[in-house]
Design a protein around this motif. Structure first.
Motif, PDB file in Angstrom:
ATOM      1  N   HIS A  16       0.834  -1.202   0.000  1.00 21.44           N
ATOM      2  CA  HIS A  16       0.000   0.000   0.000  1.00 21.44           C
ATOM      3  C   HIS A  16       0.870   1.253   0.000  1.00 21.44           C
ATOM      4  N   ASP A  28      -3.042   4.985  -2.142  1.00 18.87           N
ATOM      5  CA  ASP A  28      -3.989   4.048  -1.521  1.00 18.87           C
ATOM      6  C   ASP A  28      -4.538   4.629  -0.221  1.00 18.87           C
ATOM      7  N   GLU A  61      -7.245   7.069  -1.027  1.00 20.68           N
ATOM      8  CA  GLU A  61      -8.471   6.351  -1.390  1.00 20.68           C
ATOM      9  C   GLU A  61      -9.185   5.840  -0.139  1.00 20.68           C
ATOM     10  N   ARG A 106       2.096   6.821  -5.872  1.00 24.81           N
ATOM     11  CA  ARG A 106       1.963   5.890  -6.999  1.00 24.81           C
ATOM     12  C   ARG A 106       2.897   6.290  -8.130  1.00 24.81           C
ATOM     13  N   ARG A 110     -13.365   1.943  -5.153  1.00 24.98           N
ATOM     14  CA  ARG A 110     -11.959   2.336  -5.088  1.00 24.98           C
ATOM     15  C   ARG A 110     -11.445   2.705  -6.482  1.00 24.98           C
ATOM     16  N   ARG A 122      -9.908   6.214  -7.903  1.00 23.55           N
ATOM     17  CA  ARG A 122      -8.576   6.207  -8.517  1.00 23.55           C
ATOM     18  C   ARG A 122      -8.604   6.757  -9.943  1.00 23.55           C
TER      19      ARG A 122
END
Length: 486
Positions: free
Chosen positions: A132, A136, A139, A177, A204, A208
């Motif tokens: 993660h 993440d 989110e 990310r 999710r 994203r």
């Protein structure tokens, strides 16, 4: 991010969890990586490979879970096996079945199945690594807001958490990310692309693909600031948890308490509970449920539970259910029970075993009613020596020849018994319904206590009493069974 920085992240996250230090020849907890083969876990697998070369005496393991939800799942398995070989890391493939239940999302069921698979490989002290990252975390925070969660939910994911008897560590939680994808490109890491990640029907993925890019366009640093908010919520939640832990014990009745019910585990005392503020009522009762290691109800379900516990009449049959659990109340104490614990017990098996004990075909019969575990076996009653028996524990006399022995769960409340408890007895027969109350057996257990009948006569309630008219005489064989200390 460089390879050296990635290795440092792993070292900083993992090495402090080895209190004895890292030394050659010493058995160490192993590192277990949740390895999907996606870009995030691929980067972490790369880092774990470097770590394993630096610390070869620490066992490392990759676990890939085959959910069977994609037509490409078998291809992903082959990819993960090949990459594990490239990294010189051992790998286990776990195949699971994901069945969506009522009011349960496919995402949630798949996650539950994954962690059940991981659990099979985690020993006490082991370290589960997940990939993660900072996005993440954003989110997770947005999903918590959408669900209306409080500080605990808004704390999102921790970089280090206890996980059952192991540790759950997220070394990349402060890495974006974009940084992870840049690293994978620089190192030419081959990774899989899960086509379901493009399905924005999943919450999710919707965040994203559609929402977070727009948020970042407006506020480029939002993932960093959101992580800061999550950390602050985690701090506040820790203060709350500490205070709840301090206050909770005075509201609990433990199985070892003299006033505890013989069949029940930890209960929550309701006397004086109504005088607390609604906020503290909710915090303490949530604390009780967490202490009992059950899934927590929603806020509305919790309000319904508290309302019924505090407002229902004393003789009301309180039973509030959520998920696999329900709350019941008896004698001013609330109990959380699993639905499975309330299912009827298999009478035929216990009856068969007790008959086998009587015939000498097996040594004992055993079972459990809630917290009450019992063993029934044949035993010899002691002789009386100089007017005093050397045995102080009553035994059930063996049945006379040709008398049918049956075990039943539940019987007419009007049946009368003359109970002999572990160390006391009653001088007059009592109706069964009165004995249930006298022995403090809650209504939900009264159809689970095994009752032994000789013919049509109730001679014993396992865990509670033997009818005095059916006690084994000194020097005679009888059945030993647990009795209530009344």
């Amino acid at each position: 991010m460089t390879a050296e920085q990635l290795l440092l992240l792993l070292e900083q996250a993992v090495l402090p969890l080895y209190p004895q230090g890292i030394s050659q020849g010493q058995q160490q907890p192993k590192l277990v990586l949740a390895y999907s083969g996606g870009v995030d876990s691929e980067v972490l697998a790369f880092g774990l490979s470097r770590f394993s070369h630096q610390y070869p005496h620490i066992a490392c393991l990759l676990i890939h879970v085959h959910h069977g939800l994609s037509d490409n799942a078998n291809i992903w398995v082959q990819h993960c096996i090949a990459r594990a070989s490239h990294y010189q890391l051992p790998i286990q493939i776990e195949r699971v079945n994901v069945e969506k239940g009522a009011r349960q999302s496919l995402e949630a069921k798949a996650r539950e199945a994954r962690y059940q698979a991981f659990d099979r490989y985690l020993n006490p002290g082991d370290i589960l690594l997940t990939a993660h990252h900072q996005d993440d975390q954003l989110e997770t925070l947005l999903l918590a807001l959408k669900r209306g969660q409080g500080p605990k939910g808004l704390a999102a994911m921790g970089a280090l958490q206890t996980y059952k008897q192991a540790w759950l560590v997220r070394p990349l939680l402060d890495i974006s990310r974009e940084q992870i994808e840049q690293f994978a490109a620089q190192k030419q890491l081959v990774h899989i692309e899960d086509e379901s990640n493009q399905d924005d029907s999943f919450d999710r993925n919707f965040l994203r693909l559609d929402i977070i890019p727009r948020l970042k366009q407006r506020w480029p640093g939002i993932a960093t600031t959101a992580a800061r908010s999550a950390a602050l919520c985690a701090e506040q939640q820790q203060v709350i948890d500490n205070e709840v832990s301090h206050r909770l014990p005075q509201w609990l009745i433990q199985p070892t308490d003299p006033k505890a019910l013989v069949t029940e585990s930890t209960g929550f005392v309701l006397a004086g509970f109504a005088q607390l503020t609604p906020a503290w009522q909710a915090l303490l009762f949530r604390g009780y449920l967490s202490y009992c290691d059950v899934s927590l109800p929603s806020q509305s379900q919790l309000q319904q539970i508290l309302s019924q516990l505090l407002e229902a009449k004393d003789d009301a049959n309180v039973a509030i259910q959520w998920g696999d659990f329900q709350i019941k109340r008896f004698a001013g104490i609330a109990y959380v029970l699993s639905n499975s614990a309330l299912e009827p017990l298999p009478v035929n098996a216990l009856q068969h075993d007790i008959r086998a004990v009587l015939l000498g075909e097996q040594n004992q019969a055993s079972g459990r009613v809630g917290q009450l575990a019992f063993v029934v076996q044949k035993q010899m009653q002691a002789q009386i020596q100089q007017g005093v028996s050397t045995s102080s524990f009553p035994l059930l006399a063996l049945p006379i020849e040709h008398v049918q022995v049956t075990v039943k769960f539940g019987a007419a409340g009007s049946i009368k018994c003359l109970p002999q408890f572990a160390s006391t007895q009653r001088s007059k027969p009592r109706e069964l319904k009165k004995l249930w109350q006298e022995c403090h057996i809650p209504p939900w257990r009264r159809q689970q206590i095994p009752l032994i009948f000789y013919g049509d006569v109730l001679v014993a309630a396992i865990g509670l009493w033997i009818d005095q008219r059916y006690l084994a005489a000194p020097g005679q064989a009888g059945l030993s069974l647990p009795l209530l200390n009344s």
